[in-house]
Write a protein that holds these residues in place. Structure first.
Motif, PDB file in Angstrom:
ATOM      1  N   UNK A 278     -59.874  64.673 -19.281  1.00 39.83           N
ATOM      2  CA  UNK A 278     -60.597  65.787 -19.701  1.00 39.83           C
ATOM      3  C   UNK A 278     -60.042  66.698 -21.322  1.00 39.83           C
ATOM      4  N   UNK A 279     -60.897  67.432 -21.689  1.00 43.75           N
ATOM      5  CA  UNK A 279     -60.573  67.345 -23.141  1.00 43.75           C
ATOM      6  C   UNK A 279     -59.410  68.201 -23.383  1.00 43.75           C
ATOM      7  N   UNK A 280     -58.853  68.748 -22.727  1.00 42.80           N
ATOM      8  CA  UNK A 280     -58.095  69.980 -23.294  1.00 42.80           C
ATOM      9  C   UNK A 280     -56.783  69.424 -22.955  1.00 42.80           C
ATOM     10  N   UNK A 281     -56.388  67.789 -21.781  1.00 42.63           N
ATOM     11  CA  UNK A 281     -55.076  67.119 -21.361  1.00 42.63           C
ATOM     12  C   UNK A 281     -55.294  66.294 -22.251  1.00 42.63           C
ATOM     13  N   UNK A 282     -54.973  65.895 -23.267  1.00 42.76           N
ATOM     14  CA  UNK A 282     -55.160  64.740 -24.442  1.00 42.76           C
ATOM     15  C   UNK A 282     -54.792  64.272 -23.769  1.00 42.76           C
ATOM     16  N   UNK A 283     -53.472  63.498 -22.965  1.00 43.91           N
ATOM     17  CA  UNK A 283     -53.394  62.718 -22.756  1.00 43.91           C
ATOM     18  C   UNK A 283     -53.954  62.101 -21.771  1.00 43.91           C
ATOM     19  N   UNK A 284     -55.309  62.542 -20.938  1.00 46.87           N
ATOM     20  CA  UNK A 284     -55.584  61.789 -20.007  1.00 46.87           C
ATOM     21  C   UNK A 284     -57.315  61.301 -20.521  1.00 46.87           C
TER      22      UNK A 284
ATOM     23  N   UNK B  55     -76.147  60.087 -18.704  1.00 45.25           N
ATOM     24  CA  UNK B  55     -76.595  60.583 -17.198  1.00 45.25           C
ATOM     25  C   UNK B  55     -75.404  60.107 -16.498  1.00 45.25           C
ATOM     26  N   UNK B  56     -74.319  58.828 -15.657  1.00 45.88           N
ATOM     27  CA  UNK B  56     -73.649  59.481 -14.492  1.00 45.88           C
ATOM     28  C   UNK B  56     -72.487  58.853 -15.022  1.00 45.88           C
ATOM     29  N   UNK B  57     -71.957  59.007 -15.882  1.00 45.98           N
ATOM     30  CA  UNK B  57     -70.340  59.416 -15.900  1.00 45.98           C
ATOM     31  C   UNK B  57     -69.589  60.407 -16.816  1.00 45.98           C
ATOM     32  N   UNK B  58     -68.966  60.932 -15.432  1.00 44.49           N
ATOM     33  CA  UNK B  58     -68.790  62.624 -15.302  1.00 44.49           C
ATOM     34  C   UNK B  58     -67.725  63.149 -16.398  1.00 44.49           C
ATOM     35  N   UNK B  59     -67.145  62.424 -16.067  1.00 45.67           N
ATOM     36  CA  UNK B  59     -66.200  62.553 -17.287  1.00 45.67           C
ATOM     37  C   UNK B  59     -66.428  62.071 -19.185  1.00 45.67           C
ATOM     38  N   UNK B  60     -67.337  62.040 -18.980  1.00 46.11           N
ATOM     39  CA  UNK B  60     -67.508  61.752 -20.419  1.00 46.11           C
ATOM     40  C   UNK B  60     -67.647  62.855 -21.059  1.00 46.11           C
ATOM     41  N   UNK B  61     -66.655  63.052 -23.012  1.00 44.40           N
ATOM     42  CA  UNK B  61     -66.837  64.240 -22.574  1.00 44.40           C
ATOM     43  C   UNK B  61     -67.213  63.836 -24.335  1.00 44.40           C
ATOM     44  N   UNK B  62     -67.120  62.405 -24.913  1.00 39.30           N
ATOM     45  CA  UNK B  62     -67.584  62.173 -26.245  1.00 39.30           C
ATOM     46  C   UNK B  62     -67.956  61.298 -26.445  1.00 39.30           C
TER      47      UNK B  62
ATOM     48  N   UNK C 145     -78.784  51.622 -26.906  1.00 32.55           N
ATOM     49  CA  UNK C 145     -79.207  52.787 -26.063  1.00 32.55           C
ATOM     50  C   UNK C 145     -79.510  52.932 -23.983  1.00 32.55           C
ATOM     51  N   UNK C 146     -79.576  51.488 -23.895  1.00 34.25           N
ATOM     52  CA  UNK C 146     -79.482  52.191 -22.022  1.00 34.25           C
ATOM     53  C   UNK C 146     -78.785  51.911 -21.575  1.00 34.25           C
ATOM     54  N   UNK C 147     -77.368  51.350 -22.144  1.00 35.05           N
ATOM     55  CA  UNK C 147     -75.923  51.567 -21.949  1.00 35.05           C
ATOM     56  C   UNK C 147     -75.854  52.589 -21.921  1.00 35.05           C
ATOM     57  N   UNK C 148     -76.298  53.231 -23.329  1.00 31.11           N
ATOM     58  CA  UNK C 148     -75.419  54.677 -23.799  1.00 31.11           C
ATOM     59  C   UNK C 148     -75.875  55.616 -22.669  1.00 31.11           C
ATOM     60  N   UNK C 149     -77.269  55.399 -22.437  1.00 31.34           N
ATOM     61  CA  UNK C 149     -78.754  56.296 -21.583  1.00 31.34           C
ATOM     62  C   UNK C 149     -77.505  56.355 -20.489  1.00 31.34           C
ATOM     63  N   UNK C 150     -77.338  54.952 -19.779  1.00 32.69           N
ATOM     64  CA  UNK C 150     -77.036  55.171 -18.100  1.00 32.69           C
ATOM     65  C   UNK C 150     -75.043  56.031 -18.738  1.00 32.69           C
ATOM     66  N   UNK C 151     -74.538  56.028 -19.467  1.00 31.19           N
ATOM     67  CA  UNK C 151     -72.523  56.615 -19.392  1.00 31.19           C
ATOM     68  C   UNK C 151     -73.127  58.069 -20.329  1.00 31.19           C
TER      69      UNK C 151
END
Length: 270
Positions: free
Chosen positions: A129-135, A100-107, A92-98
């Protein structure tokens, strides 16, 4: 967040490496972090009403005996085994970091709710990018927590992703669970990627990544730490598809003790 510092580390091995440091070196900073992480942890492991009930306890309100009993029974397994407790807090600490800090985390999917010993994938992230599946990249994380050097847990991560490891066994049920969660979601590039997860994984698509994360209070790593991770899926994926992240928290022991005191011991004392 000012207390989480992230640094890219250059290595000669076939993976991308990052160091994340939680700098909690004064009481105000630690208290700010702890309050936020405790809330995040409780929200992750409890459904909404028990979560609200526990916040009421923290605010000094009294609950009915049946509600207290429900919380005790609900949370017992998290705290009943010291190694498993350490593991689930680390995940959960690792997930908390994600979050809070990973700007392009979609889900994200996970971590598991009650014990790090439960079968399954520790954590799955979708970034891009949630709308560009290739990314959109899907990273399957195997996370290990130790109060010693992260090197002591490296072989378990290699084993999980090895040819005879349990990755394939565990990913299949997770694919089903994730796809069901998206059944009623609006159409998007992310939903398309989720629908195609099996093919992305089995074909080692360039959007498929594997991740090794180690959580420890000790930053004693060297250039060679986790070097055998470069052999996981050798010949099937590129350097950019192997990610190593070390999360160093000098006060990890304090976090473990304070969570236990503030959650489990508080429930026992009521």
């Amino acid at each position: 967040m000012s207390y989480i510092l992230s640094e890219d580390i250059s290595v000669t091995h076939e993976f991308i490496k990052k160091h994340i440091n939680f700098v909690l070196d004064d009481s105000n900073t630690y208290n700010t972090f702890f309050e936020e992480f405790q809330r995040y942890f409780l929200r992750s492991v409890l459904s909404p009403k028990p979560f609200e009930n526990f916040l009421s306890i923290l605010n000094g309100k009294e609950l009915e005996d049946k509600e207290i009993k429900y919380l005790r029974n609900n949370l017992r397994r998290i705290f009943s085994n010291e190694q498993h407790y350490k593991g689930i807090v680390g995940e959960h600490l690792f997930a908390f970091y994600y979050h809070k800090m990973v700007s392009d985390l979609l889900w994200a999917h996970g971590p598991k709710g009650r014990s790090s010993a439960e079968p399954g994938i520790d954590f799955i992230t979708f970034t891009g990018n949630k709308d560009v599946k290739e990314t959109i990249k899907i990273t399957i994380w195997e996370t290990k927590t130790t109060e010693n050097s992260v090197t002591t847990r490296a072989s378990q991560i290699y084993d999980f992703f090895s040819e005879d490891g349990s990755f394939e066994e565990n990913i299949d049920s997770e694919i089903t669970a994730i796809q069901q969660l998206f059944d009623n979601a609006p159409d998007s590039g992310l939903k398309e990627v989720v629908g195609d997860l099996y093919n992305i994984v089995i074909n080692r698509d360039t959007r498929f990544c594997i991740g090794a994360s180690g959580i420890s209070p000790l930053n004693s790593t060297t250039e060679g730490t986790f070097k055998k991770f470069a052999e996981c899926f050798l010949g099937e994926i590129s350097k950019e598809q192997r990610l190593v992240k070390f999360l160093f928290i000098e006060l990890l022991g304090n976090i473990l003790n304070d969570l236990r005191d503030n959650i489990w011991n508080k429930l026992q004392a009521i």
